[in-house]
Design an enzyme around this catalytic site. Sequence first.
Site, PDB file in Angstrom:
ATOM      1  N   GLY A 240      61.841   0.028 -31.722  1.00  0.00           N
ATOM      2  CA  GLY A 240      63.105  -0.047 -32.443  1.00  0.00           C
ATOM      3  C   GLY A 240      64.261   0.355 -31.548  1.00  0.00           C
ATOM      4  O   GLY A 240      64.188   0.266 -30.320  1.00  0.00           O
ATOM      5  N   GLU A 262      59.128   2.226 -27.547  1.00  0.00           N
ATOM      6  CA  GLU A 262      59.674   0.984 -27.018  1.00  0.00           C
ATOM      7  C   GLU A 262      61.023   0.773 -27.691  1.00  0.00           C
ATOM      8  O   GLU A 262      61.109   0.260 -28.796  1.00  0.00           O
ATOM      9  CB  GLU A 262      58.732  -0.188 -27.319  1.00  0.00           C
ATOM     10  CG  GLU A 262      57.371  -0.072 -26.682  1.00  0.00           C
ATOM     11  CD  GLU A 262      57.388  -0.257 -25.176  1.00  0.00           C
ATOM     12  OE1 GLU A 262      58.465  -0.558 -24.611  1.00  0.00           O
ATOM     13  OE2 GLU A 262      56.334  -0.080 -24.554  1.00  0.00           O
ATOM     14  N   CYS A 296      64.082  -7.516 -27.525  1.00  0.00           N
ATOM     15  CA  CYS A 296      64.376  -6.307 -26.766  1.00  0.00           C
ATOM     16  C   CYS A 296      64.567  -6.634 -25.290  1.00  0.00           C
ATOM     17  O   CYS A 296      65.220  -5.877 -24.557  1.00  0.00           O
ATOM     18  CB  CYS A 296      63.274  -5.261 -26.949  1.00  0.00           C
ATOM     19  SG  CYS A 296      61.608  -5.901 -26.713  1.00  0.00           S
TER      20      CYS A 296
END
Length: 522
Positions: A240, A262, A296
């Site tokens: 997140g 992460e 991401c």
Amino acid sequence: MPAAIPTVKDEALAILKGLGVADSAYAASGLDARSPITGETVAVLREDDRASTAAAIGRADEAFKVWRSVPAPRRGELVRLLGEELRAAKADLGRLVTIEAGKITSEGLGEVQEMIDICDFAVGLSRQLYGLTIATERPDHRMMETWHPLGVCGVISAFNFPVAVWSWNAALAFVCGDSVVWKPSEKTPLTALAVAAIFNRAAKRFGEVPAGLLEVIVGGREAGEALVEDARVPIVSATGSTAMGRKVGPKLAERFARAILELGGNNAAIVAPTADLDLALRGIAFAAMGTAGQRCTTLRRLFVHDSVYDALVPRLAKVYATVSIGDPRTAGTLVGPLIDKAAFDGMEKALAEVTALGATVHGGGRREIGGADAWYAAPALVEMPSQAGPMLHETFAPILYVVRYTDFDDALALHNAVGAGLSSSIFTLDLREAERFVSVAGSDCGIANVNIGPSGAEIGGAFGGEKETGGGREAGSDAWKAYMRRATNTINYGTTLPLAQGVTFDVDASAEKLRPTHPIVI
């Protein structure tokens, strides 16, 4: 006005029914599961609270006590069967990822393929959980390390990879002997329920899976906090934002639990004077616009050498102006919707701030697609006078900031001058530049690529980043070690008891008294 997009509700519910999601998952009131394609609510789900989360953890803890004693290659057989079931369900699950997360069709299918790939990796791993034999200074002794299952593994996943990130953790955790409690994003719970149903198919074929080996908890912050705070969960993998990680990390540290974090990624690429510009153009376009900028590993900052800037950036602006935006289920669509209004508002805010800093913005703005509750945005290419303002922070939307540079050292310094450290790349045909970029004095990210964008990692390598990205590693290489505990064993197969470091401490066995071999000085 574009033609109305067909409803997604019936399609999603049909997929869920076909995969075996039980009617008990639904409720009259609870968590609204919606599709960003149209913004409509697809289903209302029963929602877990602290009590039901604790009960799920209890079931997982009991399952672990059984599963840890199953031989690792046998555990791998379960994951092999899971891979088979995912292959059979790939079309349906990929379609559901598209409906719930808004990914285009190829990306939805690609995410399921990642799940299949990590299952294949984990099956091989189940016969390779190797320890070491270590040289010992003591005669007639053997020293070695062994690896043992750790316990209940908590997995908190994000909406942008609603099923793949779970599999990176769960496939390894299962072969390592752990049970799994999964809290999916409250924005993408349907895909988690579908995966649980697919897992149950594999478990039925396996025949000896303890109840509770996989538990799915549906809910928001309350359920997530209960998972993070429970002492029966020795490891939590959380994907997140950096802000989320700042809350989760300390809570786990308080009880000495392991954290695989992460978090954010403000990823950059450098385009050097020798770059193959055709190659760079394609790599940049996907890395910056794929998944509507909601990866991401999305490319968010681009440093282009002054000598090639005018040859590359106008071409890139044309690509941005012509990229197809629309219903991600439609053939030819390359950019689907943002996940929700908050994501669109964040993009608008960032663009307003950089405009005030003197930036030139190409693209951006809302596209009227899918109805009032759907949030489609045109990707934005932003020419910045310098790296400043929102460029220094991750905005989870399709914004690519571009800055000129003339000196490689300056570009590298700008590249590293942000909080996150996930993924990075350089486009160059200069061997020295390439080697410097991946050297200890180069990119400070967990992933450093040459002549390929920062997005689209394979499962064979360990995935993760440094600094505010959290330092966690998932998927390939030796990431499996995080899911196990290491024991160092020393075995004496002789008749004497030499101590390490030359220490002497003898016992008079006949008198059952300690007998020092040297005078004791007080």
